[in-house]
Structure formats: structure tokens, C-alpha cells
Design an enzyme around this catalytic site. Structure first.
Site, PDB file in Angstrom:
ATOM      1  N   ASN A 110     -23.217  -7.408 -10.394  1.00  0.00           N
ATOM      2  CA  ASN A 110     -23.629  -6.341  -9.477  1.00  0.00           C
ATOM      3  C   ASN A 110     -24.827  -5.569 -10.022  1.00  0.00           C
ATOM      4  O   ASN A 110     -25.738  -5.220  -9.270  1.00  0.00           O
ATOM      5  CB  ASN A 110     -22.460  -5.387  -9.200  1.00  0.00           C
ATOM      6  N   ASP A 168       0.869  -1.183   0.000  1.00  0.00           N
ATOM      7  CA  ASP A 168       0.000   0.000   0.000  1.00  0.00           C
ATOM      8  C   ASP A 168       0.900   1.225   0.000  1.00  0.00           C
ATOM      9  O   ASP A 168       1.961   1.208   0.627  1.00  0.00           O
ATOM     10  CB  ASP A 168      -0.910   0.005   1.234  1.00  0.00           C
ATOM     11  N   GLY A 210     -36.689  -1.481   0.655  1.00  0.00           N
ATOM     12  CA  GLY A 210     -36.200  -0.602   1.724  1.00  0.00           C
ATOM     13  C   GLY A 210     -36.035   0.807   1.211  1.00  0.00           C
ATOM     14  O   GLY A 210     -36.801   1.259   0.352  1.00  0.00           O
ATOM     15  N   LYS A 262     -18.396  -9.510 -13.701  1.00  0.00           N
ATOM     16  CA  LYS A 262     -18.417  -8.745 -12.439  1.00  0.00           C
ATOM     17  C   LYS A 262     -19.434  -7.605 -12.489  1.00  0.00           C
ATOM     18  O   LYS A 262     -20.301  -7.477 -11.619  1.00  0.00           O
ATOM     19  CB  LYS A 262     -17.004  -8.203 -12.152  1.00  0.00           C
ATOM     20  N   PHE A 275     -32.106 -11.026  -2.207  1.00  0.00           N
ATOM     21  CA  PHE A 275     -32.094  -9.680  -2.794  1.00  0.00           C
ATOM     22  C   PHE A 275     -33.474  -9.222  -3.245  1.00  0.00           C
ATOM     23  O   PHE A 275     -33.627  -8.525  -4.239  1.00  0.00           O
ATOM     24  CB  PHE A 275     -31.052  -9.586  -3.921  1.00  0.00           C
ATOM     25  N   LEU A 276     -34.465  -9.642  -2.483  1.00  0.00           N
ATOM     26  CA  LEU A 276     -35.829  -9.160  -2.735  1.00  0.00           C
ATOM     27  C   LEU A 276     -36.345  -8.446  -1.495  1.00  0.00           C
ATOM     28  O   LEU A 276     -37.528  -8.500  -1.187  1.00  0.00           O
ATOM     29  CB  LEU A 276     -36.745 -10.333  -3.104  1.00  0.00           C
ATOM     30  N   CYS A 326     -20.124  -0.229  -3.858  1.00  0.00           N
ATOM     31  CA  CYS A 326     -20.106  -1.027  -5.088  1.00  0.00           C
ATOM     32  C   CYS A 326     -21.292  -0.792  -6.006  1.00  0.00           C
ATOM     33  O   CYS A 326     -21.115  -0.382  -7.150  1.00  0.00           O
ATOM     34  CB  CYS A 326     -20.023  -2.509  -4.732  1.00  0.00           C
ATOM     35  N   GLU A 358     -13.763 -10.251  -7.854  1.00  0.00           N
ATOM     36  CA  GLU A 358     -14.113 -10.666  -6.492  1.00  0.00           C
ATOM     37  C   GLU A 358     -15.595 -10.430  -6.256  1.00  0.00           C
ATOM     38  O   GLU A 358     -16.130  -9.421  -6.685  1.00  0.00           O
ATOM     39  CB  GLU A 358     -13.260  -9.830  -5.517  1.00  0.00           C
ATOM     40  N   GLY A 384     -27.060   0.933  -1.418  1.00  0.00           N
ATOM     41  CA  GLY A 384     -25.962   1.899  -1.332  1.00  0.00           C
ATOM     42  C   GLY A 384     -24.652   1.151  -1.245  1.00  0.00           C
ATOM     43  O   GLY A 384     -24.544   0.014  -1.704  1.00  0.00           O
TER      44      GLY A 384
HETATM   45  C1  UGA Z   1     -21.988  -6.183  -3.185  1.00  0.00           C
HETATM   46  C2  UGA Z   1     -22.269  -7.575  -3.774  1.00  0.00           C
HETATM   47  O1  UGA Z   1     -23.301  -8.231  -3.023  1.00  0.00           O
HETATM   48  C3  UGA Z   1     -21.012  -8.446  -3.758  1.00  0.00           C
HETATM   49  O2  UGA Z   1     -21.251  -9.682  -4.413  1.00  0.00           O
HETATM   50  C4  UGA Z   1     -19.887  -7.696  -4.511  1.00  0.00           C
HETATM   51  O3  UGA Z   1     -18.676  -8.421  -4.488  1.00  0.00           O
HETATM   52  C5  UGA Z   1     -19.668  -6.351  -3.840  1.00  0.00           C
HETATM   53  O4  UGA Z   1     -20.886  -5.594  -3.887  1.00  0.00           O
HETATM   54  C6  UGA Z   1     -18.558  -5.656  -4.584  1.00  0.00           C
HETATM   55  O5  UGA Z   1     -18.715  -5.412  -5.789  1.00  0.00           O
HETATM   56  O6  UGA Z   1     -17.476  -5.465  -4.025  1.00  0.00           O
HETATM   57  P1  UGA Z   1     -21.866  -5.184  -0.715  1.00  0.00           P
HETATM   58  O7  UGA Z   1     -21.707  -3.841  -1.369  1.00  0.00           O
HETATM   59  O8  UGA Z   1     -20.984  -5.550   0.414  1.00  0.00           O
HETATM   60  O9  UGA Z   1     -21.685  -6.352  -1.812  1.00  0.00           O
HETATM   61  O10 UGA Z   1     -23.350  -5.216  -0.158  1.00  0.00           O
HETATM   62  P2  UGA Z   1     -24.695  -6.030  -0.406  1.00  0.00           P
HETATM   63  O11 UGA Z   1     -24.890  -6.966   0.709  1.00  0.00           O
HETATM   64  O12 UGA Z   1     -24.794  -6.560  -1.766  1.00  0.00           O
HETATM   65  O13 UGA Z   1     -25.742  -4.829  -0.235  1.00  0.00           O
HETATM   66  C7  UGA Z   1     -25.695  -3.688  -1.097  1.00  0.00           C
HETATM   67  C8  UGA Z   1     -26.833  -2.745  -0.784  1.00  0.00           C
HETATM   68  O14 UGA Z   1     -28.068  -3.298  -1.199  1.00  0.00           O
HETATM   69  C9  UGA Z   1     -26.997  -2.397   0.697  1.00  0.00           C
HETATM   70  O15 UGA Z   1     -27.276  -1.022   0.827  1.00  0.00           O
HETATM   71  C10 UGA Z   1     -28.176  -3.238   1.132  1.00  0.00           C
HETATM   72  O16 UGA Z   1     -28.871  -2.703   2.221  1.00  0.00           O
HETATM   73  C11 UGA Z   1     -29.021  -3.231  -0.134  1.00  0.00           C
HETATM   74  N1  UGA Z   1     -29.945  -4.379  -0.270  1.00  0.00           N
HETATM   75  C12 UGA Z   1     -29.469  -5.635  -0.384  1.00  0.00           C
HETATM   76  C13 UGA Z   1     -31.305  -4.134  -0.303  1.00  0.00           C
HETATM   77  O17 UGA Z   1     -31.773  -2.975  -0.203  1.00  0.00           O
HETATM   78  N2  UGA Z   1     -32.168  -5.203  -0.461  1.00  0.00           N
HETATM   79  C14 UGA Z   1     -31.705  -6.478  -0.586  1.00  0.00           C
HETATM   80  O18 UGA Z   1     -32.545  -7.399  -0.731  1.00  0.00           O
HETATM   81  C15 UGA Z   1     -30.327  -6.696  -0.542  1.00  0.00           C
END
Ligand code: UGA
Length: 466
Positions: A231, A34, A276, A227, A272-273, A283, A154, A280
Site C-alpha cells: 500500500n 459482528d 489528481g 501488506k 497508479f500513475l 487504507c 487482503e 484517500g
Molecule cells: C487500496 C489498494 O489498492 C488495495 O490493494 C488494498 O487492498 C486496499 O487499499 C486496502 O488496503 O484495503 P482502495 O483503498 O480500495 O484499495 O483504493 P485504490 O483504488 O487503491 O485507490 C486509493 C486512492 O488512490 C483513491 O483515492 C484513488 O482515487 C487514488 N488514486 C489511485 C490516484 O489518485 N491515482 C491513481 O493512479 C490511483
């Protein structure tokens, strides 16, 4: 029998640091680079810098042993067989990914290439980045035969990053050369041949030696698109259910029942259904914008992604209207806020819908008492405490004397809060839940006027009020 490989990981953010300690856990020798000397010193001292399950224990186990930390990219490159680039790819003003850090690292690597090495894109990058990395290394005078560039995206989620890395749904390797593909296969062999899962004290997860995770070999461009497409598809699923939730609100249906009914179809799946206040994090917003920008550049009409973004932004505004209609007017109201992180189980507030909501509410003249189990320190750095915004010691203190309580992040521990105690703390029993953490009937039984997303509002009966 898997063999040890010398790996360099450039960048010690979420992806880089997790990859570094997990490669060590898989038996490899890793140098994590880093350019921030303070970060390097903190990591050498055992401070993992981010809130992530299993990370402190793996860092403790391997730091200054199987994982060393340095600012010297040249030295790390010289001894590595594979160099993973895991630096930031922030969003530029026009939506596309800013690849200047990736380019800078590629040029620096080029200066230290003296035998064959595989350069691996780990950061989320748009299609064709692979070719740009190759070109910049060649421009720096390196013979094409001395290196290959592969894409190994990833898919880890913040909060469960370590177990996602060691128990991945799939490992995607985009390689246009057999030689490079073999190096990547050897790196992941402890997972794909199952030998990792036979060891004592491993990080638990869904895979075992009898059922190891799959490795998918693709072209580099396909891997890059996998990737972004993954997403964008997950973001689309969330926007879709949010739009359905809005329809449910308009028709007095219940989105939870609708999502359950849809999710039981194995082609759709239940994940993911959850509706809310929108998605955010570091990613989804960035990757949807970058994918849209790639499509634009290639002359492909992908307006669907614009709709995904539009629904996501509207979701916050709808929530604000919901709070307003529960309280009649907003100016001068005291609100308790639960949740600041972009999702539960993380201290990350980057592009957090909760932070955006807090800003909108402050802009409407509300005063706020907020609590988040892990995200308050980071929040204070962008939203300092003052007259209108205070940070509370716990959820009950946030509710104290407030006109209403809002839930903005799906921290699992919020679902187990004592509703009776919250109600007593509040001035008025109004709960506006942006993450559907409670059953409406249960909240009403506890005496709340309860408003959530895509489900009918619930109100206490006369007995419950008493
Ligand atoms: C996301 C992807 O899930 C990972 O597979 C990916 O590797 C990562 O981005 C990345 O590109 O690095 P992450 O950002 O940690 O992971 O978070 P998630 O758990 O996917 O949630 C993302 C957002 O969606 C959150 O704000 C969460 O509250 C929201 N969300 C998730 C919903 O509003 N509803 C859902 O059903 C699921």
C-alpha cells in the site's frame, strides 16, 4: 478435489464481509461474526450494507445457508477450524494502528479454544501483531500447541473487492508452522488448483483453471510487511506522479504523455500513475502513516513516506489555488461539484479528498451544489445540507447556474457526460477537473475554459465560444 472447511470470520466490514461470502462461493462453510446486532440482522435479511459489485448476489445466494451471521464469537470459534480476524485497525493520534479491537477478539477467541485452530490476521496490521495475538492467547491460559497464528493479508480494492478476492494477483500466506500453512492452502485450494474457475456461473475475472493465481508462502513477519509495503508503494507511485504533474504544469508539458511514456517501461507499468487531488480512502492514508510509525519505532529512517504524505496533502491545496486562479476570487462564488466519494464506483467517503476539498471551499466562502452517484447519503451525514451546501439530483442539476464546475472524483460516468448540456447549465463555462476526466481539446471544443492536473489549460476558440 477441494474439501469444505469450517471458517469463522470476525468483523463484517469491507474485508470481513467480502471474505465471508467469497469463502462460501469457494465451497466453505462460514460463520460471520459482528458485535453489532443491527448489522447482523441487516445481513441476515439480505442487506449488504456497502456498495460493492457482486456482493448483493453472493449474499443472496449464501446467507443463512453457507454463510450465517451471528454476534456470538464463542460459538463461531468453537466450530471453526480457521478464524479470520477482520476487524477495524483505526489510526491513532500518533499515526500507528490502534489494535485494541484485534486484541479484544484474540482474548475472546482464547476463551473458546478447545481443539487446534488456526487464527488468521486478515485486517491490515503492523509487523509483530502476529506475536502479540499469540501472546494474548497464551496469557489467557491456552496451550501453545492448541493454535497457530498466521498472516493472510487482503489486497482487495473497494468497488472490485469480490472479483479481487476470487481473482487475486497473489495470495500471501505468512505462516511459521507447516500445520497452519496446510490449513490455509486447503482453504485457498479451489482458487490455486483452478477448480473454482471450471464451475458454471462464477464471478468473472482474469484467472482460469489453466492459469490459476499463485499462493506465496512466507514468514508471518514478511506477510505483515508485504501488506503495508504494497500500500505504501502504491501511495508513493501516486505522489510521485502528482509531483511530476506539478512539474509539468510549471513547464507546460503534459503529464498524461509523461505517464504514458513512463508506464510503457514494463519495470514501471502504467497503473497508479493517474495524477489528481491526491489519494484517500480508508487504507492508503492510514497505512502509510502506520508503516512510517513502525519504521520510527524500529529506529529505521523512512523519511520517504513523510514526503509521500506531504505531496498528497499539498495536492489539495494546489487544486484550491487552481480554482481560485480560474475564478479570481472565491468568496460568494457558486460552485457545482461532481464527486464526493474517495474514488469512483464506491459510496465510501472515508478520508475522501473530495470531501476535504468541499470543506476547504466552504471555508473560503463558496456555496456548493454537489452530486455523487453513490456517496451523497454518507456525505450528508458529515456535511449536512444547508444554505451553503446543497445536494443535486444529477450532474446537470449540480452545474445549474454555477460559476464553475469542479470534478473531484473519477466516476467513469462523469467521462460520458454531455459537455454541451453542462455548459448550457452553467453560468460561466469554467470546468476545473481534479481527475483529468476529459481531453483538454474536447472540453475546449465544447466551449469550456478547462483546467486539469498536470496538463496545459485549454480554452475555446472564438468560433467555439459562439
Ligand atoms: C487500496 C489498494 O489498492 C488495495 O490493494 C488494498 O487492498 C486496499 O487499499 C486496502 O488496503 O484495503 P482502495 O483503498 O480500495 O484499495 O483504493 P485504490 O483504488 O487503491 O485507490 C486509493 C486512492 O488512490 C483513491 O483515492 C484513488 O482515487 C487514488 N488514486 C489511485 C490516484 O489518485 N491515482 C491513481 O493512479 C490511483
Amino acid at each position: 478435489m477441494s474439501s469444505t472447511i469450517e471458517i469463522a470470520v470476525v468483523g463484517s466490514g469491507y474485508v470481513g464481509l467480502v471474505a465471508a461470502v467469497c469463502f462460501a462461493e469457494m465451497g466453505h462453510q462460514v460463520t460471520c461474526v459482528d458485535n453489532d446486532p443491527r448489522k447482523v440482522a441487516a445481513l441476515q435479511g439480505g442487506d449488504s450494507l456497502i456498495h460493492e459489485e457482486h456482493l448483493p448476489e453472493l449474499l443472496q445466494r449464501y446467507r443463512n445457508g453457507r454463510v450465517t451471521f451471528t454476534t456470538n464469537l464463542g460459538e463461531a470459534t468453537a466450530k471453526a477450524q480457521a478464524i479470520f480476524i477482520a476487524v477495524g485497525t483505526p489510526q491513532s493520534d500518533t499515526g500507528h494502528a490502534d489494535l485494541s479491537y484485534v486484541e479484544a477478539v484474540a482474548c475472546e477467541i482464547a476463551r473458546h479454544l478447545d481443539n487446534y485452530k488456526v487464527i488468521v490476521e486478515k485486517s491490515t496490521v503492523p509487523v509483530y501483531t502476529n506475536e502479540w495475538i499469540r501472546r494474548s492467547i497464551e496469557r489467557n491460559g491456552v496451550d501453545r500447541k492448541m493454535f497457530d497464528v498466521v498472516s493472510n493479508p487482503e489486497f482487495l480494492r473497494e468497488g472490485s473487492a469480490v472479483s479481487d478476492f476470487l481473482h487475486p494477483d497473489r495470495i500471501v500466506v505468512g505462516a511459521d508452522s507447516e500445520r497452519a500453512a496446510e490449513v490455509l492452502k486447503a482453504i485457498y485450494a479451489p482458487l490455486t488448483d483452478g477448480s473454482y474457475y471450471d464451475q458454471q456461473g462464477i464471478i468473472p475475472g482474469r484467472f482460469s483453471s489453466s492459469e490459476p493465481p499463485p499462493l506465496l508462502l512466507t514468514s508471518t513477519k514478511s506477510a505483515e510487511i508485504i501488506k503495508h509495503a504494497s500500500n505504501a508503494f502504491l501511495a508513493l507511485k501516486i505522489s510521485f506522479i502528482n509531483a511530476v504533474a506539478n512539474l509539468c504544469e510549471a513547464t507546460d508539458a503534459n503529464v498524461q504523455q509523461v505517464a504514458q511514456g513512463m508506464g510503457l517501461d514494463s519495470r514501471i507499468g502504467p497503473k497508479f500513475l493517474r495524477p489528481g487531488i491526491g489519494y484517500g480512502g480508508s487504507c492508503f492514508p492510514k497505512d502509510v502513516a502506520a508503516f512510517r510509525s513502525v519504521a520510527d519505532q524500529m529506529g529505521v529512517d523512512f523519511a520517504l513516506l513523510t514526503e509521500v504524505e506531504k505531496i498528497n496533502a499539498t495536492q489539495r491545496k494546489r487544486f484550491l489555488s487552481k480554482v481560485r486562479s480560474a475564478l479570481w476570487t472565491l468568496r460568494g462564488k457558486r460552485l457545482g461539484v461532481l464527486g464526493l466519494a474517495f474514488k469512483g464506483d464506491t459510496d465510501d467517503i472515508r478520508d475522501s479528498p473530495a470531501i476535504e476539498m468541499v470543506k476547504m471551499l466552504l471555508g473560503e466562502g463558496c456555496s456548493i451544489n454537489a452530486f455523487d452517484p453513490a456517496g451523497m447519503e454518507r456525505s450528508e451525514a458529515v456535511l449536512p445540507a444547508g444554505d451553503k451546501l446543497k445536494y443535486a439530483a444529477d450532474a446537470y442539476a449540480a452545474a445549474e447556474d454555477a460559476d464553475a464546475l469542479l470534478i473531484l472524483t473519477d466516476w467513469p460516468e462523469f467521462a460520458t457526460l454531455n459537455l454541451g448540456k453542462l455548459r448550457t447549465a452553467l453560468r460561466y463555462p469554467i470546468l476545473v477537473d481534479g481527475r483529468n476526466m476529459f481531453e483538454p481539446a474536447v472540453a475546449a471544443q465544447a466551449g469550456f475554459n478547462y483546467y486539469s492536473v498536470g496538463r496545459p489549460a485549454a480554452h475555446p476558440t472564438r468560433d467555439e465560444v459562439a
